[in-house]
Scaffold this motif. Structure first.
Motif, PDB file in Angstrom:
ATOM      1  N   ASP A  95      77.619  27.726  73.866  1.00 25.05           N
ATOM      2  CA  ASP A  95      76.232  27.900  74.320  1.00 25.05           C
ATOM      3  C   ASP A  95      75.740  26.677  75.088  1.00 25.05           C
ATOM      4  O   ASP A  95      74.573  26.568  75.420  1.00 25.05           O
ATOM      5  CB  ASP A  95      75.292  28.242  73.156  1.00 25.05           C
ATOM      6  CG  ASP A  95      75.419  27.292  71.990  1.00 25.05           C
ATOM      7  OD1 ASP A  95      76.197  26.328  72.071  1.00 25.05           O
ATOM      8  OD2 ASP A  95      74.712  27.515  70.979  1.00 25.05           O
ATOM      9  N   ASP A  99      78.433  22.442  69.515  1.00 23.19           N
ATOM     10  CA  ASP A  99      77.565  23.585  69.839  1.00 23.19           C
ATOM     11  C   ASP A  99      76.252  22.992  70.386  1.00 23.19           C
ATOM     12  O   ASP A  99      75.909  21.844  70.079  1.00 23.19           O
ATOM     13  CB  ASP A  99      77.291  24.362  68.538  1.00 23.19           C
ATOM     14  CG  ASP A  99      76.461  25.614  68.748  1.00 23.19           C
ATOM     15  OD1 ASP A  99      77.050  26.697  68.854  1.00 23.19           O
ATOM     16  OD2 ASP A  99      75.211  25.495  68.805  1.00 23.19           O
ATOM     17  N   ALA A 100      75.537  23.741  71.184  1.00 21.02           N
ATOM     18  CA  ALA A 100      74.312  23.206  71.791  1.00 21.02           C
ATOM     19  C   ALA A 100      73.215  22.900  70.760  1.00 21.02           C
ATOM     20  O   ALA A 100      72.304  22.120  71.023  1.00 21.02           O
ATOM     21  CB  ALA A 100      73.770  24.187  72.831  1.00 21.02           C
ATOM     22  N   HIS A 101      73.327  23.538  69.586  1.00 18.00           N
ATOM     23  CA  HIS A 101      72.293  23.338  68.565  1.00 18.00           C
ATOM     24  C   HIS A 101      72.729  22.326  67.503  1.00 18.00           C
ATOM     25  O   HIS A 101      73.920  22.191  67.235  1.00 18.00           O
ATOM     26  CB  HIS A 101      71.977  24.676  67.876  1.00 18.00           C
ATOM     27  CG  HIS A 101      71.445  25.727  68.801  1.00 18.00           C
ATOM     28  ND1 HIS A 101      72.266  26.574  69.498  1.00 18.00           N
ATOM     29  CD2 HIS A 101      70.171  26.038  69.143  1.00 18.00           C
ATOM     30  CE1 HIS A 101      71.520  27.395  70.249  1.00 18.00           C
ATOM     31  NE2 HIS A 101      70.241  27.082  70.060  1.00 18.00           N
ATOM     32  N   TYR A 142      76.328  32.637  74.048  1.00 14.58           N
ATOM     33  CA  TYR A 142      75.588  33.891  74.109  1.00 14.58           C
ATOM     34  C   TYR A 142      75.683  34.605  75.443  1.00 14.58           C
ATOM     35  O   TYR A 142      75.000  35.581  75.686  1.00 14.58           O
ATOM     36  CB  TYR A 142      74.131  33.611  73.716  1.00 14.58           C
ATOM     37  CG  TYR A 142      74.073  32.700  72.506  1.00 14.58           C
ATOM     38  CD1 TYR A 142      74.616  33.135  71.298  1.00 14.58           C
ATOM     39  CD2 TYR A 142      73.564  31.417  72.580  1.00 14.58           C
ATOM     40  CE1 TYR A 142      74.619  32.312  70.196  1.00 14.58           C
ATOM     41  CE2 TYR A 142      73.559  30.589  71.469  1.00 14.58           C
ATOM     42  CZ  TYR A 142      74.091  31.043  70.288  1.00 14.58           C
ATOM     43  OH  TYR A 142      74.102  30.232  69.194  1.00 14.58           O
ATOM     44  N   GLY A 175      78.446  29.207  68.452  1.00 17.39           N
ATOM     45  CA  GLY A 175      77.557  29.921  69.372  1.00 17.39           C
ATOM     46  C   GLY A 175      78.093  30.045  70.788  1.00 17.39           C
ATOM     47  O   GLY A 175      79.051  29.372  71.186  1.00 17.39           O
ATOM     48  N   HIS A 190      77.014  26.974  61.625  1.00 25.25           N
ATOM     49  CA  HIS A 190      76.587  25.610  61.273  1.00 25.25           C
ATOM     50  C   HIS A 190      75.111  25.461  60.885  1.00 25.25           C
ATOM     51  O   HIS A 190      74.680  24.354  60.605  1.00 25.25           O
ATOM     52  CB  HIS A 190      76.955  24.634  62.401  1.00 25.25           C
ATOM     53  CG  HIS A 190      76.233  24.877  63.696  1.00 25.25           C
ATOM     54  ND1 HIS A 190      76.071  23.880  64.653  1.00 25.25           N
ATOM     55  CD2 HIS A 190      75.627  25.991  64.198  1.00 25.25           C
ATOM     56  CE1 HIS A 190      75.410  24.381  65.675  1.00 25.25           C
ATOM     57  NE2 HIS A 190      75.137  25.651  65.431  1.00 25.25           N
TER      58      HIS A 190
HETATM   59 ZN    ZN Z   1      74.274  27.131  69.092  1.00 28.85          ZN
END
Ligand code: ZN
Length: 335
Positions: free
Chosen positions: A269, A189-191, A312, A310, A150
C-alpha cells in the motif's frame, strides 16, 4: 533498547466458506490432514511459499472495502506459477489455526467478540504466517501469500486485522526453537504496525523497525513507544527519499540488534495511487525495497519470513509477483 526516530519523517472460496457448517469444518480438517501427510513425503519438491485456496475473503460484497485484496494471494500465485519460479510448482499449504493456538496470544474475551464465519480465511492466513516462520528457519527464507495483520494485538483487532499473526509467529518461534532467541520486525506497510507494537512493548527480545506514513491510520502514539527504530514519512514520499531512509534505518537497526529471525511485513500500500497508503512509490521502488531487504538478510545470514500485509490496488498482486520473480532472478531465493 536504544530508540531512534527520524522525523521527516484461485478465486477464493465463495460465500459458502464463511457460513460453512460444523460438518464441513470437520471434513475440511480431515482433508487438510491427509494432504499434509502426503506433502510431508514431497517436501523436496516444494518451494517455501505458503498459500491456501482458503485465503480468499468474500462476504456480501464487503470484500470491495476490505483492505486485504480478497484474491491477492491467488493472483500472486497464478502469476508465479506462470513464470515457473517454482521448481516443481509445489507450495506449502497451511491448515486452519486452532482455537487453542490462538489462545496462546489472544484473550478469551477478545476471541469471543469475533464473528466466526467471515474470519475463517484469516485463520488460514494466520496459520500460513506461522508455517512460513518455521520454513524460513529451514530454508533461510519463506513467503506467506497473505497475513501481515499488523493492527491486531492480543486483546484488540483493528484495520480489518482480526488475528495477531506476527505476534503468534514470533512467540511460537521464540518458545519452540532453541536457536532463536531474538527477532526483528521490519514493517514496511504504509501504516504503523500498532498491533505487534502493543504486543512487544518493552520486550527486549524483539526489535521493531517501522517505516510508515505518519499522517494516516492508526496514529497510535502509545504503541509508538514500542518502536525501536521509527521512520515517519510524509504523504506522497517518493522512491528516492523512501529508499534512502530505508537503507539508512535498516543498517542502523542491524548495527544495534542481531536477530535470529526477521519478519518482513511487505505491504504494497506504499504504491503510488493506493487509496489508503497515500505514498508515491513506483513498482520499481517496491522491487528495489524487497531486493534490498532480502539481499541484506542473505548477506547477514538472517532467516527472513515475508508477509504480504496491505496493498489495495488491483495492480498490487502483479507488483508483488514481479518482485518475487526478481528476487529469484537475483539469486536471493535459494532453496
Ligand atoms: Zn497498510
Amino acid at each position: 533498547m536504544k530508540r531512534f526516530t527520524e522525523k521527516v519523517h484461485h478465486e477464493q472460496q465463495k460465500e459458502a466458506v464463511w457460513v460453512m457448517r460444523e460438518k464441513d469444518d470437520e471434513q475440511s480438517e480431515q482433508v487438510g490432514k491427509r494432504k499434509s501427510d502426503e506433502e510431508q513425503e514431497d517436501d523436496s519438491l516444494k518451494t517455501p511459499i505458503v498459500y491456501s485456496s482458503r485465503y480468499g475473503v468474500r462476504f456480501c460484497g464487503m470484500e470491495k472495502l476490505h483492505p486485504f485484496d480478497a484474491a491477492k494471494g491467488a493472483h500472486v500465485l497464478k502469476f508465479l506459477l506462470k513464470n515457473e519460479i517454482f521448481r516443481h510448482g509445489r507450495f506449502y499449504e497451511p491448515s486452519e489455526i486452532t482455537k487453542a493456538e490462538l489462545q496462546k496470544v489472544h484473550t478469551r474475551k477478545y476471541l469471543r467478540s469475533l464473528k466466526r464465519g467471515y474470519l475463517r480465511p484469516m485463520r488460514f492466513q494466520t496459520a500460513g504466517s506461522i508455517l512460513a516462520g518455521s520454513l524460513a528457519l529451514r530454508y533461510g527464507w519463506a513467503i506467506n501469500l497473505g497475513g501481515g495483520f499488523h493492527h491486531c494485538c492480543a486483546y484488540k483487532g483493528g484495520g480489518f486485522c482480526p488475528y495477531a499473526d506476527i505476534t503468534l509467529l514470533i512467540n511460537k518461534t521464540l518458545e519452540e526453537e532453541p536457536n532463536v532467541e531474538t527477532a526483528m520486525i521490519v514493517d514496511l506497510d504504509a501504516h504503523q504496525g500498532n498491533g505487534h507494537e502493543r504486543d512487544f512493548y518493552e520486550n527486549e527480545k524483539v526489535f521493531i523497525l517501522d517505516m510508515y506514513n505518519a499522517s494516516i491510520y492508526p496514529r497510535d502514539h502509545e504503541a509508538k513507544l514500542a518502536i525501536s527504530c521509527a521512520v515517519e514519512l510524509k504523504p506522497r514520499t517518493a522512491d528516492e527519499t523512501y529508499l534512502k531512509k530505508l537503507k539508512r534505518s535498516f543498517k542502523y537497526a542491524l548495527s544495534e540488534f542481531r536477530p535470529d529471525l526477521l519478519v518482513y511485513n511487505a505491504g504494497t500500500d506504499i504504491l503510488l495511487g493506493d487509496p489508503l497508503g497515500l505514498l508515491s512509490i513506483t513498482p520499481e521502488g517496491v522491487m528495489e525495497r524487497d531486493q534490498f531487504v532480502f539481499a541484506t538478510c542473505r548477506e547477514e545470514r538472517i532467516p527472513i519470513v515475508m508477509l504480504l500485509s496491505g496493498g489495495y490496488l488491483k495492480s498490487s498482486a502483479k507488483v508483488i509477483a514481479e518482485s518475487i520473480v526478481n528476487l529469484k532472478t537475483k539469486g536471493l531465493l535459494v532453496y
